[in-house]
Design a protein around this motif. Structure first.
Motif, PDB file in Angstrom:
ATOM      1  N   ARG A   3       7.447  76.006   1.340  1.00 25.52           N
ATOM      2  CA  ARG A   3       8.203  75.208   1.862  1.00 25.52           C
ATOM      3  C   ARG A   3       7.329  74.868   3.008  1.00 25.52           C
ATOM      4  O   ARG A   3       6.361  75.215   3.501  1.00 25.52           O
ATOM      5  N   LYS A   5       7.273  73.241   7.043  1.00 30.53           N
ATOM      6  CA  LYS A   5       8.183  73.597   8.376  1.00 30.53           C
ATOM      7  C   LYS A   5       7.482  72.304   9.104  1.00 30.53           C
ATOM      8  O   LYS A   5       6.026  72.445   9.278  1.00 30.53           O
ATOM      9  N   GLU A  26      10.142  70.821  -0.456  1.00 31.78           N
ATOM     10  CA  GLU A  26      11.331  71.165   0.736  1.00 31.78           C
ATOM     11  C   GLU A  26      10.704  71.270   1.910  1.00 31.78           C
ATOM     12  O   GLU A  26       9.780  71.941   2.157  1.00 31.78           O
ATOM     13  N   ASP A  28      11.581  71.806   6.223  1.00 34.80           N
ATOM     14  CA  ASP A  28      12.487  71.933   7.219  1.00 34.80           C
ATOM     15  C   ASP A  28      11.754  71.151   8.602  1.00 34.80           C
ATOM     16  O   ASP A  28      10.636  71.275   8.848  1.00 34.80           O
ATOM     17  N   TYR A  30      11.978  70.442  12.503  1.00 37.27           N
ATOM     18  CA  TYR A  30      12.594  70.856  13.572  1.00 37.27           C
ATOM     19  C   TYR A  30      12.454  69.793  14.725  1.00 37.27           C
ATOM     20  O   TYR A  30      11.272  69.423  15.226  1.00 37.27           O
ATOM     21  N   ILE A 114      15.274  67.336   3.000  1.00 36.43           N
ATOM     22  CA  ILE A 114      14.706  67.607   4.312  1.00 36.43           C
ATOM     23  C   ILE A 114      15.931  68.248   4.896  1.00 36.43           C
ATOM     24  O   ILE A 114      17.186  67.597   4.775  1.00 36.43           O
ATOM     25  N   ARG A 115      15.822  69.449   5.497  1.00 38.14           N
ATOM     26  CA  ARG A 115      16.790  69.954   6.333  1.00 38.14           C
ATOM     27  C   ARG A 115      16.443  69.945   7.669  1.00 38.14           C
ATOM     28  O   ARG A 115      15.252  70.251   8.168  1.00 38.14           O
ATOM     29  N   HIS A 117      16.650  70.774  11.736  1.00 39.90           N
ATOM     30  CA  HIS A 117      16.966  71.716  12.764  1.00 39.90           C
ATOM     31  C   HIS A 117      16.928  71.311  14.008  1.00 39.90           C
ATOM     32  O   HIS A 117      15.598  71.020  14.463  1.00 39.90           O
ATOM     33  N   THR A 131       5.120  79.523   3.697  1.00 37.49           N
ATOM     34  CA  THR A 131       5.334  78.466   4.432  1.00 37.49           C
ATOM     35  C   THR A 131       3.832  77.861   5.052  1.00 37.49           C
ATOM     36  O   THR A 131       3.108  78.363   5.605  1.00 37.49           O
ATOM     37  N   THR A 133       2.853  74.920   7.795  1.00 32.42           N
ATOM     38  CA  THR A 133       3.499  74.435   8.898  1.00 32.42           C
ATOM     39  C   THR A 133       2.815  73.052   9.486  1.00 32.42           C
ATOM     40  O   THR A 133       1.559  73.176   9.432  1.00 32.42           O
TER      41      THR A 133
END
Ligand code: FAD
Length: 450
Positions: A3, A5, A26, A28, A30, A114-115, A117, A131, A133
């Motif tokens: 994933r 991040k 995928e 995430d 932030y 894309i999620r 947060h 992950t 980053t």
């Protein structure tokens, strides 16, 4: 597949997220706003332009144009949205900032991979094998995260402040006291030199070291593990009053070095010199080389007027210092934008040592492309050195380590033309065109391999 991040929903982060998602990863994403904001941001929007609304020149065969052309050809999503929201601005690409942010948000919302947060990230887990980053938290990275980055990179490798030198109006310099010269007569005599006698130097040092500095606001006492109250700079851009305090002669052997600057009046080198560098083409203003400082404006006005030739000077700008967190990329970063000691952490945007909106988007674009390869277990193919994008990364990862400063794209960063071509092509514009042609050709080949 790992994933990805991404920390930071400014310019580099969203571009990286969209590029990685487009390649099947995928993601995430932030963003700490609105829970916590920065000194400069005013909204909680993605891709907020914190100051001007300009993405710089669109004039053909300029360096900012080249960077943008490459980004367009590579499918930069933020640049496409900038083009779609452009407002008239002569030869520059300027955007409607509200519309631009809105459209970037829509692109992110439309991407199922894309999620988002909305929270501040305060820790970095460099050992997490699942992950990858991308740190794109920008020049105003929050204190906790900057502390984490410092834990990973060591305290000497993160700068928190940038400084600018004062600028003086040319017509107010007393030209009878100063002289044009190049050190050891090498090159053209572009600098104005203000010569000091020993007595003048001592009086100046006394005033400089006792002048009152601007009080640091709370945010200026930045993080910083172990060095709490101390402002942190790289050695190359220390404020002048700080250098002066290190010893009576440090300036005379540093930014006020007189060697090789023969004063035509005496035929000798003066005791010390302040050099003034032309600030613009019109030559109506000059900056004081190496005189970045943190003194109160009134104090600067008093102290700088002790410089021979500047007794009645008008200052168009005073020295200032502002927060700009960035890593020492030449010692920390690989060309694939991974931290040398921690390959699972990548750095993009202004934090990586590029400067400017477009450069930050460009850096995010490369980070997203590289991250997608890495997440899938492949080694990324690095952008070609001949391209503007490749040159920008090459600069931050190979720059002179002592004086590393964030950079905008310029022709200086691109590989120079061969000497015979430099000699035969007299017109600078023609030379730039050739550099652009070469860059775009190399870029095209690289895109074919992606
Ligand atoms: P940013 O756009 O700042 O994005 C970083 C994001 O990360 C922010 O949204 C921030 O809220 C978020 N963040 C920070 N810490 C955390 C955390 N711990 N967890 C989660 N999110 C976090 N460049 C120009 O070309 N023209 C200009 O006029 C210009 N003006 C500037 C004015 C100021 C005051 C500053 C500071 C910079 C300016 N720059 C300008 C330089 C630079 O281009 C911009 O800062 C640009 O926005 C950098 O893009 P970025 O994506 O790296 O960082």
């Amino acid at each position: 597949t790992r994933r990805i991040k991404i920390i930071g929903g400014g310019l580099a982060g969203p571009e990286a997220a969209l590029q990685a998602a487009k390649r099947g990863c995928e993601v995430d994403l932030y963003e700490m706003r609105p829970t916590r904001s920065t000194e400069a941001h005013q909204t909680s929007d993605f891709a907020e332009l914190v100051c001007s609304n300009s993405l710089k020149s669109e004039s053909e065969n300029t360096a900012p144009w080249l960077l943008k052309q490459e980004m367009r050809r590579a499918g930069s999503i933020l640049l496409a949205e900038a083009d779609a929201t452009a407002v008239p601005a002569g030869h520059a690409l300027a955007v409607d900032r509200v519309e631009f942010s809105k459209r970037v948000a829509e692109r992110i919302a439309a991407e199922p991979r894309i999620r988002v947060h909305r929270e501040e990230v305060t820790t970095l887990n460099e050992a997490d094998p699942d992950t990858l980053t991308i740190l794109a938290s920008g020049p105003l990275t929050s204190a906790a995260l900057a502390g984490e980055l410092q834990r990973l990179t060591g305290s000497d490798h993160l700068a928190f402040y940038d400084s600018i030198s004062p600028i003086v109006e040319a017509s107010t310099i007393d030209m009878s006291k100063v002289y044009f010269a190049a050190r050891y007569d090498k090159g053209t005599a572009d600098y104005i030199n203000c010569p000091f006698t020993k007595e003048e130097y001592e009086r100046f040092m006394e005033a400089l070291t006792t002048a009152e500095a601007v009080e640091s606001k709370d945010w200026e006492k930045f993080p910083v593990t172990g060095t709490a109250e101390k402002l942190q700079y790289f050695e190359g851009c220390l404020p002048i009053e700080e250098t002066a305090r290190r010893g009576r002669d440090t300036l005379r052997f540093g930014p006020m070095k007189p060697v090789g600057l023969t004063d035509p009046k005496t035929g000798r080198w003066p005791y010390a010199v302040v050099q003034l560098r032309q600030e613009n083409l019109r030559a109506d203003s000059y900056n004081l080389v190496g005189f970045q400082n943190h003194l109160k404006y009134g104090e600067q006005n008093r102290v700088l007027k002790l410089i021979p030739g500047l007794e009645n000077a008008t200052f168009l700008r005073y020295g200032q210092i502002h927060r700009n967190t960035y890593i020492h990329a030449p010692s920390l970063l690989t060309e694939s934008l991974q931290l040398k000691g921690h390959a699972g952490i990548m750095i993009a945007g202004q934090l990586s040592g590029v400067e400017g909106y477009t450069e930050s988007i460009a850096s995010g674009m490369l980070a997203g492309i590289y991250a997608a390869s890495i997440a899938n277990g492949n080694a990324p193919t690095i952008a070609p050195r001949l391209s503007a994008n490749g040159s920008l990364t090459h600069y931050i990862t190979h720059a002179d380590t002592k004086k590393f400063q964030p950079a905008n794209i310029t022709f200086d960063l691109l590989p120079p033309l061969e000497e015979d071509l430099r000699k035969t092509i007299r017109d600078k514009k023609e030379r730039h065109k050739l550099q652009c042609d070469r860059a775009l050709a190399a870029w095209g080949q690289w895109l074919d391999t992606d």
